[in-house]
Design a protein around this motif. Structure first.
Motif, PDB file in Angstrom:
ATOM      1  N   LYS A  42       0.888  -1.333  -0.003  1.00  0.00           N
ATOM      2  CA  LYS A  42       0.011   0.093  -0.067  1.00  0.00           C
ATOM      3  C   LYS A  42       0.947   1.390   0.127  1.00  0.00           C
ATOM      4  O   LYS A  42       1.959   1.270   0.697  1.00  0.00           O
ATOM      5  CB  LYS A  42      -1.037  -0.042   1.052  1.00  0.00           C
ATOM      6  N   SER A  43       0.495   2.365  -0.686  1.00  0.00           N
ATOM      7  CA  SER A  43       1.241   3.367  -0.687  1.00  0.00           C
ATOM      8  C   SER A  43       1.682   4.085   0.299  1.00  0.00           C
ATOM      9  O   SER A  43       2.736   4.482   0.660  1.00  0.00           O
ATOM     10  CB  SER A  43       0.374   4.342  -1.793  1.00  0.00           C
ATOM     11  N   CYS A  46       4.553   2.223   2.004  1.00  0.00           N
ATOM     12  CA  CYS A  46       5.749   2.568   0.781  1.00  0.00           C
ATOM     13  C   CYS A  46       6.587   3.654   1.501  1.00  0.00           C
ATOM     14  O   CYS A  46       7.775   3.283   1.444  1.00  0.00           O
ATOM     15  CB  CYS A  46       5.165   2.626  -0.545  1.00  0.00           C
ATOM     16  N   ASN A  47       5.722   4.620   1.620  1.00  0.00           N
ATOM     17  CA  ASN A  47       6.294   6.023   2.147  1.00  0.00           C
ATOM     18  C   ASN A  47       6.990   5.687   3.619  1.00  0.00           C
ATOM     19  O   ASN A  47       8.123   6.273   3.794  1.00  0.00           O
ATOM     20  CB  ASN A  47       5.327   7.159   2.121  1.00  0.00           C
ATOM     21  N   VAL A  62      10.385   3.297  -4.809  1.00  0.00           N
ATOM     22  CA  VAL A  62       8.776   2.933  -5.070  1.00  0.00           C
ATOM     23  C   VAL A  62       8.494   3.528  -6.162  1.00  0.00           C
ATOM     24  O   VAL A  62       9.322   4.467  -6.992  1.00  0.00           O
ATOM     25  CB  VAL A  62       8.202   3.642  -3.823  1.00  0.00           C
ATOM     26  N   ASN A  63       7.419   3.309  -6.487  1.00  0.00           N
ATOM     27  CA  ASN A  63       6.432   4.171  -7.854  1.00  0.00           C
ATOM     28  C   ASN A  63       6.518   5.581  -7.476  1.00  0.00           C
ATOM     29  O   ASN A  63       6.299   6.128  -6.295  1.00  0.00           O
ATOM     30  CB  ASN A  63       5.209   3.658  -8.023  1.00  0.00           C
ATOM     31  N   CYS A  66       3.811   7.205  -5.443  1.00  0.00           N
ATOM     32  CA  CYS A  66       3.285   6.755  -4.023  1.00  0.00           C
ATOM     33  C   CYS A  66       3.447   8.186  -3.142  1.00  0.00           C
ATOM     34  O   CYS A  66       2.659   7.978  -2.120  1.00  0.00           O
ATOM     35  CB  CYS A  66       4.551   6.004  -3.578  1.00  0.00           C
ATOM     36  N   CYS A  69       0.423   9.142  -3.065  1.00  0.00           N
ATOM     37  CA  CYS A  69      -0.914   8.445  -2.911  1.00  0.00           C
ATOM     38  C   CYS A  69      -1.708   8.408  -4.311  1.00  0.00           C
ATOM     39  O   CYS A  69      -3.074   8.267  -3.918  1.00  0.00           O
ATOM     40  CB  CYS A  69      -1.526   8.565  -1.283  1.00  0.00           C
ATOM     41  N   LYS A  73      -1.429   1.049  -4.565  1.00  0.00           N
ATOM     42  CA  LYS A  73      -0.212  -0.014  -4.381  1.00  0.00           C
ATOM     43  C   LYS A  73       0.806   0.073  -5.221  1.00  0.00           C
ATOM     44  O   LYS A  73       0.902   0.617  -6.408  1.00  0.00           O
ATOM     45  CB  LYS A  73      -0.773  -1.381  -4.210  1.00  0.00           C
ATOM     46  N   SER A  74       1.931  -0.346  -4.652  1.00  0.00           N
ATOM     47  CA  SER A  74       3.258  -0.156  -5.419  1.00  0.00           C
ATOM     48  C   SER A  74       3.928  -1.462  -5.350  1.00  0.00           C
ATOM     49  O   SER A  74       4.167  -1.786  -3.881  1.00  0.00           O
ATOM     50  CB  SER A  74       4.103   1.067  -5.486  1.00  0.00           C
ATOM     51  N   ILE A  76       7.796  -2.469  -4.359  1.00  0.00           N
ATOM     52  CA  ILE A  76       8.934  -2.137  -3.737  1.00  0.00           C
ATOM     53  C   ILE A  76      10.104  -2.869  -3.955  1.00  0.00           C
ATOM     54  O   ILE A  76      10.357  -3.843  -3.765  1.00  0.00           O
ATOM     55  CB  ILE A  76       8.648  -1.393  -2.244  1.00  0.00           C
TER      56      ILE A  76
END
Length: 394
Positions: A42-43, A46-47, A62-63, A66, A69, A73-74, A76
């Motif tokens: 989940k974004s 990710c952060n 990550v994307n 992200c 948001c 999702k991404s 990683i």
């Protein structure tokens, strides 16, 4: 004077300079960056994970969306040492939100790898301290390599005896060609081809490990009762719903191979959006299926399926990145002996001229830390493997 050190020799060099024995693992865990890819995070998670990795001196790719948001999702990619991952696990384990705690568990499972072994039905273990060589015996009149075809029990028995003397620790017995475009044989024909051969080999060589190459549960059952120790299923237990029951009932290991399509149609323009991801997800689903049906991790061997629903480029990519399949911490069988990719790479060589290419792939398997190769030419491959293993042990 300064020299660069190989990670392969770092342990011996640490000992050479006289470091304290209790500090060796500390140094080894700091020695190199280990990239890890985690899917569908989940974004917000990710952060957070990225910030935690940065605080530990590592990083997390990550994307690009992200940060705000804009995506849910991404995937990683973590970039850290084992020491950094150990600290990250502890930090993430207390975060019971955005699925972060589950990510922590996944990383821990990846880091805390158990010793790889395969336990046979009689309790013997294959420990994989050295590369295991599986010799191919095809009880068929139409396998893609003519030199592997055995038409009588006596012929197969002589081949088995030669392969054992040459260093094969496993013999793979098959009664149906699964070359591209091949048609299946009847169940009765397959059984009549393999069962007498397995009985004859086991009667003469009681300790040799025998693998039955079949995707049919009835053939597997009859072969096991005749003496087979492992089931090598090119369909990954997808063709016959009873296969998983036979594996569980007889307590034998199974080789799960990746395939896209069937032998009849698998080479009709195979396509992948993300080859490694799709192969990995296939193995994840098949491993979960096996476990749900009572098959333990020490009963599962993975085969990436070189030539089964893959172009030459797919096969080369898969072999180049085969270490990614090691993430499952299960034995990996590389079965590329004399296959068409070798012929294409080497300028259109016929099957009988692909020995050197096969040996190169066996050496790759050693270099990549795999556990098993399946070959037609045991003597030549065993010698090359032993030479490379001797070098790597220094």
């Amino acid at each position: 004077m300064i020299i660069g050190l190989s990670n392969n020799n770092l342990l011996s060099e640490l000992n050479n300079i006289g470091v304290h024995p209790l500090s060796i693992n500390i140094f080894l865990n700091k020695s190199s960056i280990v990239p890890i890819k985690i899917f569908n995070v989940k974004s917000p998670a990710c952060n957070i994970i990225k910030q935690e990795m940065l605080s530990l001196g590592g990083d997390c790719a990550v994307n690009k969306y992200c940060i705000n948001c804009k995506i849910d999702k991404s995937d990683i990619i973590l970039l850290g040492t084992y020491k950094q991952y150990s600290r990250l696990i502890n930090k993430l384990a207390i975060m019971d939100f955005f699925g972060i705690k589950e990510v922590s568990k996944e990383i821990k499972n990846y880091i805390d790898k158990k010793e790889i072994k395969t336990v046979l039905k009689d309790g013997r273990s294959i420990d994989y301290k050295t590369m295991k060589v599986m010799g191919i015996i095809n009880c068929t009149p139409d396998s893609f390599y003519e030199g592997s075809r055995k038409n009588t029990v006596e012929e197969a028995l002589k081949t088995a005896e030669r392969m054992i003397k040459e260093g094969a620790e496993i013999l793979d017995i098959g009664g149906e060609s699964t070359r591209p475009g091949s048609d299946p044989v009847s169940l009765e024909e397959e059984i009549s081809r393999v069962v007498p051969v397995i009985e004859a080999i086991k009667n003469k060589f009681k300790d040799i490990i025998i693998s039955i190459d079949t995707y049919r549960a009835k053939t597997a059952k009859m072969a096991i009762e005749a003496g087979a120790d492992i089931v090598n299923d090119i369909s990954g237990m997808t063709f016959d719903s009873n296969m998983v029951k036979v594996i569980k009932e007889y307590n034998v290991p199974v080789i799960i191979m990746h395939i896209k399509g069937t032998p009849k149609n698998m080479q009709a323009n195979p396509e992948y959006e993300d080859l490694m991801k799709e192969v990995s997800l296939y193995f994840k689903e098949r491993i979960d299926y096996a476990k749900e049906n009572g098959i333990g991790e020490d009963k599962i061997i993975l085969d990436p399926g070189i030539g089964f629903g893959k172009t030459m480029e797919h096969n080369l990519t898969l072999m180049n990145r085969i270490e990614e399949i090691k993430s499952f911490n299960m034995p990996i069988l590389l079965a590329a002996s004399r296959k068409s990719t070798i012929g294409k790479v080497l300028g259109g060589l016929k099957t009988e001229d692909r020995l050197e290419g096969t040996i190169a792939i066996s050496c790759l398997a050693v270099e990549k830390g795999l556990q098993m190769v399946r070959v037609h030419d045991v003597k030549e491959n065993v010698r090359a493997i032993k030479m490379l293993e001797a070098i790597k042990c220094m």
